[in-house]
Enzyme design. Structure first.
Site, PDB file in Angstrom:
ATOM      1  CG  ASP A 297      -1.957   1.073   1.233  1.00 54.82           C
ATOM      2  OD1 ASP A 297      -1.779   2.072   0.514  1.00 54.82           O
ATOM      3  OD2 ASP A 297      -2.961   0.925   1.953  1.00 54.82           O
ATOM      4  CG  HIS A 298       3.142   4.181  -3.089  1.00 50.76           C
ATOM      5  ND1 HIS A 298       4.100   4.597  -2.180  1.00 50.76           N
ATOM      6  CD2 HIS A 298       3.683   4.421  -4.309  1.00 50.76           C
ATOM      7  CE1 HIS A 298       5.151   5.064  -2.807  1.00 50.76           C
ATOM      8  NE2 HIS A 298       4.923   4.969  -4.114  1.00 50.76           N
ATOM      9  NE  ARG A 299      -4.245   3.739   1.032  1.00 53.62           N
ATOM     10  CZ  ARG A 299      -5.385   3.219   1.468  1.00 53.62           C
ATOM     11  NH1 ARG A 299      -6.477   3.987   1.537  1.00 53.62           N
ATOM     12  NH2 ARG A 299      -5.468   1.959   1.845  1.00 53.62           N
TER      13      ARG A 299
ATOM     14  CB  ALA B 287       5.292   1.198   3.014  1.00 56.52           C
TER      15      ALA B 287
END
Length: 402
Positions: free
Chosen positions: A371-373, A375
């Site tokens: 999850d780029h939100r 990490a």
């Protein structure tokens, strides 16, 4: 009149599919006798009778999807019985011994019932071929009828030629597959994950040569440990160093929850769809325990015997697709987790060792979606580097476990 309803067995279940009735109108049933098989989003379960009585009406046809709280059938209590105070519940498909069946005895023969032992998948095969399981001879000493027993019965019945159902449509017409049950639930979860979480997939490779050598040495001394057990142990150590991947984003309260427990979901391919049993408290278990529980959970998933508690509260999920031949993928995260890692095929290929010599090594690819939100890419690379270091230098892994 007593209504037998579909009840929620946990995890917010809202609906189920009526698979097969085990009784018909007019049948006399006893307390706790299985009445109907219902497919939830994760398992096939039995709804049992809350009392001794007569089946008066079957209200929902087999094959129908119904909401929790729907009345499936009605019973007329017999002999002044009152409904058990315990809540109606689903029973797993584990077989009962004859001695476990209630109301056995010389004065209660007319109330006993026979329950053929077989898994839901075996029952499904029998129903599709119009086979009465009572006509099939079990090969298992326990009396359980297996899928192989049913297929052998079909072979014998058709002189060694399996029955192939005729298609109801012309070959040029599309075939229909029901879109419901586990398959539909998987799709709903995947859609929610993909359209909620901004996925990024990081690809890497791991040199498995030293680990495979150590595994062979351990096996020679009588200790057979599977590769997935080593992978999970190294994974948990890496997660403790990078707790951001053992986390859950709570958008409503603007916070990231770093989980203190390490419950690893193991994505398992079964005849009924993708099932994710959970190895709880993986960090507290030895290699031998992890090895045993992986095999046990996987087998139970394949046979449809998992309990609800064995599929709950995962904090990180792995998918071991290497045995299927996969070399890379962009896996979808098991919502609401932060990441998922897939282990792909290990293959021999030339590599350059520390002495600049070309040798043959065993290289495994991995794919990690996160999850780029929560990490960033650099953190994901550092995480897989830590994991790879433990696998490529298994003595480090052993030292971490001391």
């Amino acid at each position: 009149m007593i209504d037998v309803k579909l009840h929620d067995i946990g995890e917010g279940m809202t609906e189920g599919e009526v698979i097969h009735y085990l009784v018909k109108v007019g049948d006399r049933v006893q307390t706790d006798q299985p009445l109907v098989e219902v497919q939830t989003d994760k398992m096939v379960a039995e709804l049992t009778s809350p009392c001794t009585g007569i089946v008066k009406e079957i209200r929902i046809a087999a094959g129908e999807m119904v909401k929790v709280g729907t009345s499936l059938l009605s019973l007329e209590s017999e002999g002044g019985d009152t409904v058990s105070s315990k809540k109606q519940s689903f029973h797993d498909m584990s077989p009962k011994k004859n001695s476990d069946l209630p109301f056995q005895g010389e004065n209660s023969l007319e109330f006993t019932y026979k329950r053929t032992l077989a898994t839901p998948y075996t029952r499904k095969i029998a129903r599709e071929h119009n086979i009465n399981l009572e006509d099939v001879t079990p090969s298992d000493p326990s009396g359980r009828i297996t899928e192989e027993d049913v297929m052998r019965f079909i072979d014998n019945k058709t002189e060694s030629k399996k029955i192939i159902p005729e298609k109801s449509v012309a070959p040029t017409q599309p075939e229909e597959i029901p879109y419901k049950g586990i398959r539909k639930k998987i799709a709903e979860n995947m859609k929610k994950s993909l359209f909620t979480i901004p996925h990024v997939t990081h690809l890497d490779e791991v040199n498995m040569t030293n680990l495979l050598e150590m595994k062979a040495q351990m096996k020679a001394t009588g200790h057979s440990i599977s590769i997935p057990a080593f992978l999970l142990k190294a994974l948990v150590i890496a997660l403790k160093d990078f707790p951001i991947f053992n986390a859950e984003l709570d958008e409503e309260n603007s916070r990231i929850l770093l989980k203190k427990s390490y419950h690893i979901g193991i994505a398992t391919n079964t005849e009924n769809g993708l099932i994710v049993p959970v190895l709880h408290d993986t960090d507290k278990k030895s290699l031998i325990q992890i090895n045993h529980e992986i095999k046990e959970l996987t087998q139970k998933a394949i046979e449809g015997k998992l309990q609800a508690a064995e599929m709950q509260n995962s904090t990180f999920t792995v998918s071991n697709v290497g045995p299927l031949g996969s070399i890379a993928a962009t896996p979808i995260i098991n919502y609401p987790e932060t990441a998922l890692i897939a282990f792909h095929k290990t293959k021999k290929q030339p590599i350059v060792n520390e002495n600049d010599e070309i040798v043959i090594g065993h290289i495994m690819n991995l794919s990690m979606s996160f999850d780029h939100r929560v990490a960033d890419g650099a953190t994901a690379i550092a995480f897989t580097n830590r994991f790879s270091s433990l696998i490529e230098n298994p003595h480090k892994l052993i030292l971490e476990m001391i």
